[in-house]
Design an enzyme around this catalytic site. Structure first.
Site, short mmCIF file in Angstrom:
data_model
loop_
_atom_site.label_atom_id
_atom_site.label_comp_id
_atom_site.label_asym_id
_atom_site.label_seq_id
_atom_site.Cartn_x
_atom_site.Cartn_y
_atom_site.Cartn_z
CB SER A 92 -0.96 -0.05 1.20
OG SER A 92 -2.05 0.81 1.02
CG HIS B 168 -5.98 -2.67 0.98
ND1 HIS B 168 -5.67 -2.19 -0.28
CD2 HIS B 168 -5.20 -1.96 1.85
CE1 HIS B 168 -4.75 -1.23 -0.19
NE2 HIS B 168 -4.44 -1.08 1.10
#
Length: 252
Positions: free
Chosen positions: A94, A229
């Site tokens: 990320s 995620h």
């Protein structure tokens, strides 16, 4: 066990065998080096694990937060450079993917040795790296987004003090992302890039990560995992096995 190279911002987890390669891991927005602690037991014993600890979290919680990508990358690059005396790979999840790309870009432009490979995880390609609208949310909205992505459990709402701490760090880190000015002219790298993503990621899709192919002149590959995620946490062994496979490939 070999002598540790832990510094205030780099947590060193050596294996049980003489190291042949170094893996440098950059955490996500709001995250710390402990995210990668479980990787040590999954990595080959001859891989040196160096997990980055951004200022202002975990045992560095009293350090001032840094909200600018240029300043953060400069600090981490200076901390890392003396430790990298073997072939090395960057892995960033990320926000960590953006940090890894920025340090690699800087080192390539300055002539400093660059990673054998950059592994980017759950992050848009450079021109699309941004904070989105999260910085416009109130604290409850920020927390809602973190719960949606799977970064924190919904039960965290039971501790207002913890919520305040988490939200302040996440806001800071999204400001780091907002400070990125890569633009359409972001440079392609002369090293292989591999992009990872969770199949059910609600923020960054498999289609999104394929745009990283335009930012390498040395070959692009991708890997899609079951999960969202935070698939590296959900699919720990599978994720580290995929990284280990890449580390086993011959250097450029």
């Amino acid at each position: 066990m070999y002598l540790g190279r832990t510094t205030p911002l780099i947590k060193h987890a050596p294996g049980a065998a003489p190291p042949r390669h170094q893996l440098v891991c950059f955490p996500y927005a709001g995250g710390g080096a402990s995210f990668y602690r479980p990787w040590r037991d999954e990595l080959p014993p001859d891989i040196d694990l160096l997990a980055v600890q951004y200022p202002g979290r975990e045992e560095r919680i009293d350090d001032p937060l840094i909200d600018d990508m240029g300043e953060l990358a400069e600090l981490l690059a200076a901390e890392l450079a003396p430790l990298l005396d073997l072939p090395f790979t960057f892995f960033g999840h990320s926000m960590g993917a953006a940090v890894g790309y920025e340090i690699t870009r800087r080192w390539a432009e300055s002539g400093f040795p660059v990673p054998d490979r950059l592994i980017v995880s759950s992050q848009f390609a450079p021109p699309r790296i941004h904070a989105g609208d999260l910085l416009r949310h109130d604290d409850e909205g920020v927390l809602d987004e973190l719960v949606r992505l799977g970064g924190v459990p919904g039960s965290v709402r039971e501790s207002p003090e913890l919520v305040q701490l988490i939200v302040s760090v996440v806001r800071n880190d999204y400001q780091v992302l907002d400070s990125c000015r890569f633009g359409a002219d972001a440079p392609a790298l002369d090293l292989p890039v591999t992009a990872f993503c969770g199949a059910d990621d609600p923020a960054v899709t498999p289609r999104d990560i394929r745009e990283w192919a335009a930012f390498t002149r040395a070959g692009f590959t991708e890997r899609i995992f079951d999960g969202g995620h935070f698939y590296p946490r959900e699919r720990l062994s599978e994720t580290v096995a995929a990284v280990s496979e890449l580390l086993a490939r011959p250097a450029r």
